[in-house]
Enzyme design. Structure first.
Site, PDB file in Angstrom:
ATOM      1  CB  ALA A  97      37.919  41.172 -27.763  1.00 54.44           C
ATOM      2  N   GLY A  98      36.896  38.189 -26.682  1.00 54.80           N
ATOM      3  CA  GLY A  98      38.004  36.553 -26.520  1.00 54.80           C
ATOM      4  C   GLY A  98      39.140  36.841 -25.686  1.00 54.80           C
TER       5      GLY A  98
ATOM      6  CB  SER B  83      42.940  46.692 -18.906  1.00 61.49           C
ATOM      7  OG  SER B  83      43.000  45.662 -19.778  1.00 61.49           O
TER       8      SER B  83
END
Ligand code: ADP
Length: 176
Positions: free
Chosen positions: A17-18, A87
């Site tokens: 996602a970055g 997470s």
């Protein structure tokens, strides 16, 4: 002594996602500003602090708590801690927010199709081929943050725009 206030900036989101890219860019900017900053990269920590943990729900929770523990210590000592780790569990992220107090949740949001297309580490291909199990976004859950402090939509923003969003939040909350 005029000590900097510590804070944990917790980047959560799918693989690719970055998170690491934005955390690195924020790290660079803060270092230029001579801030005391530490990067805790989930992938790197799996070789050390979190070695031996796998990707079951129990191990992922343990992984988040260990990283959170270290982030808390650093935060208490005035460091800006940049955590980048998938997470996936909302409840554990909330638990860490309560414990650490000075906590900014950054939801690094990109559709799974975009992450898969990027496939930065070649992991989606392996997951689709059945070589990796419990892969977040494919056959393991990711619980989207309901009220993130910052949301970076990395399929529509440049890295610079995402970085500025995080820095602006730090500034608004008085950490820098
Ligand atoms: P993660 O740490 O979430 O697994 P990475 O940071 O390793 O993801 O990879 C994200 C990829 O997406 C990089 O190749 C990065 O250049 C690209 N990318 C494109 N736009 C953005 C953006 N706005 N923010 C962050 N990364 C972006």
């Amino acid at each position: 002594m005029n000590q900097q206030r510590g804070v944990t900036v917790w980047f959560t989101g799918l693989s690719g996602a970055g998170k690491t890219t934005i955390a690195n860019a924020v790290d660079r900017e803060l270092k230029i500003a001579a801030a005391s900053v530490e990067l805790l990269d989930g992938d790197e920590l799996r070789q050390t602090l979190c070695r031996g943990l796998g990707f079951s729900a129990i191990d992922r929770i343990e992984n988040m708590r260990r990283i959170g523990f270290v982030a808390h210590l650093l935060t208490k000592n005035g460091v800006i801690v940049l955590v980048s780790t998938i997470s996936p569990y909302r409840e554990i992220r909330q638990e860490l927010r309560r414990k650490i107090g000075d906590f900014i949740e950054v939801y690094v949001n990109a559709p799974v199709a975009v992450c898969e297309w990027r496939d930065v580490k070649g992991l989606y291909e392996q997951a689709r081929a059945g070589l990796i199990e419990n892969f977040t976004g494919i056959d393991a859950a990711y619980e989207v943050p309901l009220q993130p402090d910052v949301e970076c939509q990395t399929d529509r923003e440049t890295i610079a725009q995402s970085t500025i969003k995080v820095l602006t939040k730090l500034e608004k909350l008085g950490y820098i």
